[in-house]
Design a protein around this motif. Structure first.
Motif, PDB file in Angstrom:
ATOM      1  N   TRP A  70       0.809  -1.230   0.000  1.00 33.08           N
ATOM      2  CA  TRP A  70       0.000   0.000   0.000  1.00 33.08           C
ATOM      3  C   TRP A  70       0.837   1.274   0.000  1.00 33.08           C
ATOM      4  N   ALA A 117       0.394 -13.379   7.344  1.00 41.47           N
ATOM      5  CA  ALA A 117      -0.979 -12.858   7.283  1.00 41.47           C
ATOM      6  C   ALA A 117      -1.667 -13.238   5.977  1.00 41.47           C
ATOM      7  N   ILE A 159      -3.694   0.102   8.681  1.00 43.46           N
ATOM      8  CA  ILE A 159      -3.536  -0.781   7.515  1.00 43.46           C
ATOM      9  C   ILE A 159      -3.151  -2.195   7.958  1.00 43.46           C
ATOM     10  N   ARG A 160      -2.419  -2.309   9.071  1.00 43.67           N
ATOM     11  CA  ARG A 160      -2.134  -3.643   9.599  1.00 43.67           C
ATOM     12  C   ARG A 160      -3.421  -4.363   9.986  1.00 43.67           C
ATOM     13  N   HIS A 169      -6.440  -3.626   8.757  1.00 48.56           N
ATOM     14  CA  HIS A 169      -7.163  -3.876   7.500  1.00 48.56           C
ATOM     15  C   HIS A 169      -6.691  -5.163   6.838  1.00 48.56           C
ATOM     16  N   ASP A 170      -5.359  -5.387   6.861  1.00 49.94           N
ATOM     17  CA  ASP A 170      -4.775  -6.534   6.171  1.00 49.94           C
ATOM     18  C   ASP A 170      -4.765  -7.807   7.011  1.00 49.94           C
ATOM     19  N   GLY A 171      -5.167  -7.688   8.281  1.00 54.26           N
ATOM     20  CA  GLY A 171      -5.190  -8.872   9.121  1.00 54.26           C
ATOM     21  C   GLY A 171      -3.837  -9.249   9.708  1.00 54.26           C
ATOM     22  N   VAL A 172      -2.876  -8.313   9.675  1.00 57.44           N
ATOM     23  CA  VAL A 172      -1.575  -8.596  10.282  1.00 57.44           C
ATOM     24  C   VAL A 172      -1.694  -8.517  11.801  1.00 57.44           C
ATOM     25  N   PRO A 200      -7.911   0.750   0.532  1.00 54.02           N
ATOM     26  CA  PRO A 200      -7.212   0.580  -0.747  1.00 54.02           C
ATOM     27  C   PRO A 200      -7.127   1.860  -1.571  1.00 54.02           C
TER      28      PRO A 200
END
Lengths: 350, 350
Positions: A179, A277, B201-202, B204-207, B226
């Motif tokens: 991103w 992830a 964003i972590r 959001h991305d599932g990290v 996005p």
């Protein structure tokens, strides 16, 4: 452009049996990136990688009107047609950076590129170009296909940015990262460069004193620290320029510099978290990677492997089978034989 | 522009005794920033702050041809001349953002502004403008003068960016920070905004899964995650836009959100380290701050005070006496009475 034959020992005359019955024609894989692009042509009827020919092309630029990715792809296709006019191209797989965000209409772009190839594939004497299947994919997908050879699992691709994709090329499409440099791309080249500049400016200002070597390296590359904002912040290509500093950070880490080693180890750790992830529960526990930063042993690789083992002790981490260019060729082979992947925006367009 | 009288209770007729013998004329202080600008006019012969008049002006923009800071300053001077034509301006102090890096020739700019004021200060009937002293200073200096009232020590100014200056207005000039949002400005508004986007964003991305509230707030402000790269990375004013998210992060922290609290506390800690690094050994151990983020109690303020006490247990941390606009007025008073500071690029130009 330069061309090279791969898999043909020197001295063996080249043959281009594209028109032979039963051969199935040729597939073209194209890998487009910010530092350069390559096209690989090989016969569909032979095993993967055999009799491959490679062309090198220009790099993709991000202009204010959008990315030049489609123009670069079209010129590589034209170049392949000129270089090997007798090779009938029956499918094209393309992996490109910035497709989803920078190309306004990837569907239309895929159709345009199909027409460009179609001219070459038309039977002699025909005036109607054949419809040649073209798959336009984000580079995370060609990285995946290259590293895992078409198997399901997750792959992290690390270059200027860092993005992981977990997919079975069918129902599961899980993206993590990629991103951009300001709040993402953890562990990538630009991330390493920014962390190095952060450490360097702290030492320049006297906040900490532990990054003297990074400060010297950064000033040797970018000029005196007070000039960095004017030189770097206003550039549209700042991410790539800063990522270009990452190899020097890696070299300092390899030489034992503690501040650089911390950055490289943390980068590896972050990339492992991104990769894990992307290991969707519906995927097999199989993972791999691609990117030049992995070739350096030391802190980065150690951090990556240790964190992957900690976060996903049940998963298998395998060295990549091949490159993103290999993945683009595999993509062309897959669509030539009618298999997966179907169109699946924003990962692949047909 | 709007004007306001400060120190004159409502109903008391305004008097502008600029021509009175022994009065010493008027001083003008100007504070120029990315979110707005203000000018304050007050009589030199009265104590600081008395009979002050204030004008508000436009905000400074960073165009491709450079900053508009000098144009905004000139228009505020013109506006002050029009609003109070009988006030003879005898000195001007200006604090501005981005002076050293974005104004090509601050010396020439100071001379140009002196001529703009000079027209107003010329005796009636004269055709030769008087040479009115003008001091053009980085905003870190007017922040310092406002917060410490002219005493030696260190002050950290936190807005979109974060910069500390340790100075005695004479021999010691120690700058820390203020080098931009990509590798510096630790603990500032843009730093808080970027850290919040990193956490968002972590999630959001599932990290990680711990920044759900930050993700929701960021998507409410900037749209779906996005779209952030396309919306934010290409904007020239991205630092200010992202800094505009910091108050929401502070509000979430105040409401007890753990992820936002960690960011705010770390921001305060980072700003304290920047401030302490500006406490040059040749300065008295006296420090202060300026910036709206300090007005929020809670994690930020706690982190700031605890880290300052840890790093500089022998130093005195005092609440600011006044604002950067106060500092600009103090700068005008200092040069009107012939005292310090002398010209000292890249901090102050005369």
């Amino acid at each position: 452009m330069t061309s090279a034959a791969n898999g043909d020992p020197a001295g063996v005359p080249e043959s281009l049996p594209g028109a032979e019955p039963g051969h199935g024609g040729w597939v073209l894989g194209i890998d487009l990136g910010g530092t350069g692009s390559r096209a690989a042509l090989e016969p569909l009827g032979l095993p993967f990688g055999q009799r491959r020919r490679v062309l090198e092309g220009g790099r993709v630029a991000v202009a204010s009107a959008g990315s030049t990715v489609i123009d670069v792809a079209a010129s590589l296709i034209d170049a392949a047609r000129s270089e090997w006019p007798d090779a009938a191209i029956t499918a094209v797989g393309i992996g490109a950076t910035g497709l989803a965000s920078l190309v306004p209409d990837p569907d239309a772009a895929a159709r345009r590129l199909s027409a460009v190839v179609g001219g070459a594939a038309a039977p002699t004497g025909s005036t109607t170009p054949a419809r040649v299947p073209v798959a336009l994919a984000v580079d995370a997908l060609t990285a995946h296909l290259g590293a895992l050879g078409g198997r399901a699992g997750a792959v992290v691709a690390v270059g200027t940015g860092a993005i992981a994709l977990g997919t079975d090329l069918d129902a599961v499409w899980r993206r993590v990262g990629g991103w951009g440099h300001l709040w993402d791309d953890r562990g990538s080249g630009v991330w390493i460069g920014i962390e190095a500049l952060k450490a360097a400016i702290r030492t320049h200002d006297g906040v900490t004193a532990d990054a003297t070597a990074l400060l010297h390296a950064a000033e040797a590359r970018f000029g005196p620290a007070p000039t960095w904002p004017g030189e770097l912040l206003t550039r549209a290509d700042r991410a790539g320029v800063i990522a270009g500093f990452a190899p020097e950070v890696a070299a300092l880490a390899a030489g034992g510099d503690p501040a650089a080693s911390v950055i490289m180890r943390t980068a590896g750790t972050e990339v492992a978290a991104t990769l894990v992830a992307a290991l969707d529960p519906d995927l097999p526990r199989l993972a791999s990677w691609t990117g030049g930063v992995f070739s350096a042993d030391g802190a980065y690789r150690e951090g990556f492997e240790a964190e992957f083992a900690r976060l996903a002790p049940d998963a298998s981490l395998r060295a990549p089978l091949g490159s993103p260019l290999d993945g683009a060729v595999r993509l062309a082979r897959l669509i030539a034989t009618g298999g997966r992947p179907a169109a699946h925006p924003p990962f692949v367009w047909r």
